[in-house]
Design an enzyme around this catalytic site. Structure first.
Site, mmCIF file in Angstrom:
data_model
loop_
_atom_site.group_PDB
_atom_site.id
_atom_site.type_symbol
_atom_site.label_atom_id
_atom_site.label_comp_id
_atom_site.label_asym_id
_atom_site.label_seq_id
_atom_site.Cartn_x
_atom_site.Cartn_y
_atom_site.Cartn_z
ATOM 1 N N ASN A 208 38.985 17.094 67.877
ATOM 2 C CA ASN A 208 38.813 15.755 68.437
ATOM 3 C C ASN A 208 40.120 14.981 68.349
ATOM 4 O O ASN A 208 41.113 15.486 67.825
ATOM 5 C CB ASN A 208 37.661 15.016 67.733
ATOM 6 C CG ASN A 208 37.919 14.905 66.245
ATOM 7 O OD1 ASN A 208 38.891 14.312 65.819
ATOM 8 N ND2 ASN A 208 37.043 15.518 65.446
ATOM 9 N N ASP A 277 31.072 18.144 64.218
ATOM 10 C CA ASP A 277 29.678 18.360 63.833
ATOM 11 C C ASP A 277 29.234 19.808 64.076
ATOM 12 O O ASP A 277 28.317 20.294 63.433
ATOM 13 C CB ASP A 277 28.760 17.410 64.617
ATOM 14 C CG ASP A 277 28.928 15.968 64.153
ATOM 15 O OD1 ASP A 277 29.246 15.772 62.961
ATOM 16 O OD2 ASP A 277 28.772 15.048 64.967
ATOM 17 N N PHE A 321 32.740 6.402 57.131
ATOM 18 C CA PHE A 321 33.120 5.749 58.380
ATOM 19 C C PHE A 321 32.048 6.067 59.416
ATOM 20 O O PHE A 321 31.386 7.102 59.327
ATOM 21 C CB PHE A 321 34.481 6.263 58.868
ATOM 22 C CG PHE A 321 35.639 5.517 58.242
ATOM 23 C CD1 PHE A 321 35.936 5.665 56.902
ATOM 24 C CD2 PHE A 321 36.414 4.644 59.005
ATOM 25 C CE1 PHE A 321 36.975 4.962 56.316
ATOM 26 C CE2 PHE A 321 37.460 3.943 58.429
ATOM 27 C CZ PHE A 321 37.746 4.095 57.084
ATOM 28 N N LYS A 335 23.416 5.685 59.000
ATOM 29 C CA LYS A 335 24.308 6.623 58.286
ATOM 30 C C LYS A 335 24.442 6.222 56.816
ATOM 31 O O LYS A 335 24.424 7.074 55.921
ATOM 32 C CB LYS A 335 25.694 6.648 58.943
ATOM 33 C CG LYS A 335 25.693 7.459 60.226
ATOM 34 C CD LYS A 335 27.004 7.416 60.975
ATOM 35 C CE LYS A 335 26.800 7.974 62.384
ATOM 36 N NZ LYS A 335 27.952 7.846 63.248
ATOM 37 N N LYS A 339 23.084 8.914 54.152
ATOM 38 C CA LYS A 339 24.088 9.648 53.370
ATOM 39 C C LYS A 339 24.290 9.053 51.969
ATOM 40 O O LYS A 339 25.215 9.435 51.268
ATOM 41 C CB LYS A 339 25.409 9.706 54.153
ATOM 42 C CG LYS A 339 25.260 10.355 55.532
ATOM 43 C CD LYS A 339 26.581 10.682 56.202
ATOM 44 C CE LYS A 339 26.356 11.068 57.652
ATOM 45 N NZ LYS A 339 27.480 11.766 58.266
HETATM 46 N N1 CTP Z 1 30.963 13.350 58.156
HETATM 47 C C1 CTP Z 1 31.017 14.413 57.295
HETATM 48 N N2 CTP Z 1 30.664 15.666 57.718
HETATM 49 C C2 CTP Z 1 30.221 15.861 58.983
HETATM 50 C C3 CTP Z 1 30.148 14.770 59.878
HETATM 51 C C4 CTP Z 1 30.523 13.535 59.429
HETATM 52 O O1 CTP Z 1 31.415 14.234 56.130
HETATM 53 N N3 CTP Z 1 29.882 17.081 59.367
HETATM 54 C C5 CTP Z 1 31.335 12.006 57.659
HETATM 55 C C6 CTP Z 1 32.538 11.404 58.332
HETATM 56 O O2 CTP Z 1 33.717 11.690 57.595
HETATM 57 C C7 CTP Z 1 32.231 9.924 58.312
HETATM 58 C C8 CTP Z 1 30.716 9.874 58.384
HETATM 59 O O3 CTP Z 1 30.270 11.157 57.959
HETATM 60 O O4 CTP Z 1 32.620 9.291 57.116
HETATM 61 C C9 CTP Z 1 30.138 9.557 59.739
HETATM 62 O O5 CTP Z 1 30.698 10.389 60.713
HETATM 63 P P1 CTP Z 1 30.334 10.237 62.262
HETATM 64 O O6 CTP Z 1 31.045 11.303 63.026
HETATM 65 O O7 CTP Z 1 30.492 8.806 62.668
HETATM 66 O O8 CTP Z 1 28.763 10.489 62.252
HETATM 67 P P2 CTP Z 1 27.853 11.746 62.153
HETATM 68 O O9 CTP Z 1 27.160 11.695 60.832
HETATM 69 O O10 CTP Z 1 28.588 12.992 62.490
HETATM 70 O O11 CTP Z 1 26.770 11.399 63.262
HETATM 71 P P3 CTP Z 1 26.944 11.323 64.867
HETATM 72 O O12 CTP Z 1 28.071 12.244 65.231
HETATM 73 O O13 CTP Z 1 25.622 11.781 65.362
HETATM 74 O O14 CTP Z 1 27.207 9.874 65.204
#
Ligand code: CTP
Length: 402
Positions: A208, A277, A321, A335, A339
């Site tokens: 990304n 993800d 974040f 979130k 979490k």
């Molecule tokens: N995060 C993580 N591990 C993942 C995905 C996210 O530790 N596999 C953490 C990111 O570092 C961030 C937070 O979770 O602090 C939220 O990440 P974000 O990408 O905004 O959300 P997601 O939980 O992945 O949900 P979505 O993509 O559905 O919005």
């Protein structure tokens, strides 16, 4: 960074004097007013005119100089300084200060000042390892003098080893650190930053647009404020922040392993990384060849690192974040709860000046108690400071600090 600060740059005689010119430029660019004091030997390497031109101030050379005395009036250099930086500092200069000898303008003002003194030694490797030098450095450290360790490499005298003047950017960073209040001293902070990279085959990957800037800014600010910082970083183009333990990883699974391995030894976790993800279910061992008109790649879910850390939270402060493009507060709150976070920094990445790959961010900080703090657009460096202020407040609330 150094706006409004008065720095005395002491330059002693060594081949590295030319690097002090670059340091002077960096200090003035960072906003400091710099007055240069040179020893007689230093003037043999670079003329005072160079330092005078670049500092826009007269260079001080003699102990008793009536002209400069008139120019600076009755306020001595020692009293005006917020910080002294001595670069390069010879073994001779360090030895003199360690023994209380004040026989020229520089040693006299250094001994007379109450400001912090940051010393960047430069000398031959054998001199640097000489037990007499070591003793002098140890003695000065005991008395609160700060040191920037020299770099290792090819020395001007032909020797290879420790003794090269540290690079000017690092000396600048230590100057900023010397002037920063250590309100996070004793804190152990783990920060994640950057994207993760999920390989499809040996030459292709899914990733990304995260640049890592936000996480690196947090790691740097935390260390300037005295914390012991570990940064787990996905692939970025940013250099390792000075004084921070950096662990470079690529995939989400590598990031997870690194974070979990470090978890025991930290009190605060700030997860700024943009973790992918999903990853390709199969990674091809050889380069995939072009063939059919269309191609599907099956993806499988990556571990949610933050959720996992939330499950093993214990007394730690956890900051996440949330990158959103719609329903910012609702999604970020979900979130925060899912979490087990104390705080979530939510940004609408579709706004101009927010999110990936830019130097600014526009965020809302949501807390566990339902508070939503809306912050104006600000530089990521500045936002890093605000996030750390909130972390510090939470640590105090939890009674970990007074
Ligand atoms: N995060 C993580 N591990 C993942 C995905 C996210 O530790 N596999 C953490 C990111 O570092 C961030 C937070 O979770 O602090 C939220 O990440 P974000 O990408 O905004 O959300 P997601 O939980 O992945 O949900 P979505 O993509 O559905 O919005």
């Amino acid at each position: 960074m150094l706006q409004g600060k008065v720095i005395i740059l002491g330059v002693t005689g060594g081949i590295a004097v030319y690097k002090a010119v670059e340091l002077l430029r960096l200090l003035t660019k960072a906003g400091a007013t710099v007055h240069v004091v040179m020893t007689r030997a230093a003037t043999e390497f670079v003329t005072p005119l160079t330092f005078q031109t670049l500092s826009s101030n007269p260079v001080h050379l003699e102990l008793f100089n009536l002209i400069s005395e008139q120019e600076i009036g009755h306020i001595s250099l020692a009293e005006r300084a917020d910080l002294f930086v001595i670069a390069p500092a010879t073994a001779n200069f360090i030895g003199k200060v360690a023994c209380g000898i004040a026989d020229d303008l520089l040693t006299t003002t250094v001994m007379a000042t109450k400001a912090p003194v940051l010393i960047a030694p430069a000398m031959n490797v054998n001199m640097y390892q000489n037990p007499i030098y070591r003793e002098n450095e140890r003695r000065l450290k005991e008395h609160g003098y700060l040191f920037v360790p020299p770099a290792c490499g090819m020395l001007a005298c032909g020797y290879e080893g420790e003794g090269k003047l540290q690079v000017p950017a690092v000396i600048l960073e230590e100057a900023v650190a010397a002037l920063t209040r250590k309100d996070l001293a004793g804190e152990r902070i783990l920060v994640t930053a950057g994207p993760t990279l999920e390989e499809i085959d040996p030459v292709r990957y899914i990733s990304n647009h995260s640049s890592g800037k936000m996480g690196y800014a947090i790691a740097r600010q935390a260390r300037l404020r005295g914390a012991a910082v570990t940064l787990v970083s996905g692939p970025t183009a940013i250099a390792d922040p000075w004084g921070v333990k950096v662990l470079r990883v690529e995939s989400a699974r590598e990031m997870r392993d690194a974070v979990l391995a470090e978890l025991e030894s930290c009190d605060v976790v700030i997860k700024a990384a943009a973790v992918a993800d999903y990853r390709p279910k199969q990674r091809a061992g050889t380069k995939m060849k072009k063939g059919a008109e269309s191609l599907s790649i099956e993806l499988e879910k990556n571990p949610d690192i933050l959720a996992e850390v939330g499950g093993r939270k214990e007394g730690r402060i956890l900051v996440g974040f949330a990158a959103e493009t719609a329903d910012l507060v609702a999604n970020a709150t979900a979130k925060l709860n899912a979490k087990n976070l104390d705080m979530v920094v939510a940004n609408d990445v579709s706004l101009e000046g927010a999110g990936f790959n830019v130097d600014t961010n526009i965020v809302k900080i949501l807390s566990k108690d339902g508070k939503v703090e809306e912050l104006p657009k600000m530089a990521k460096d500045q936002l890093a400071g605000v996030i750390l202020d909130r972390v510090l407040a939470l640590r105090r609330e939890k009674g970990h600090r007074i």
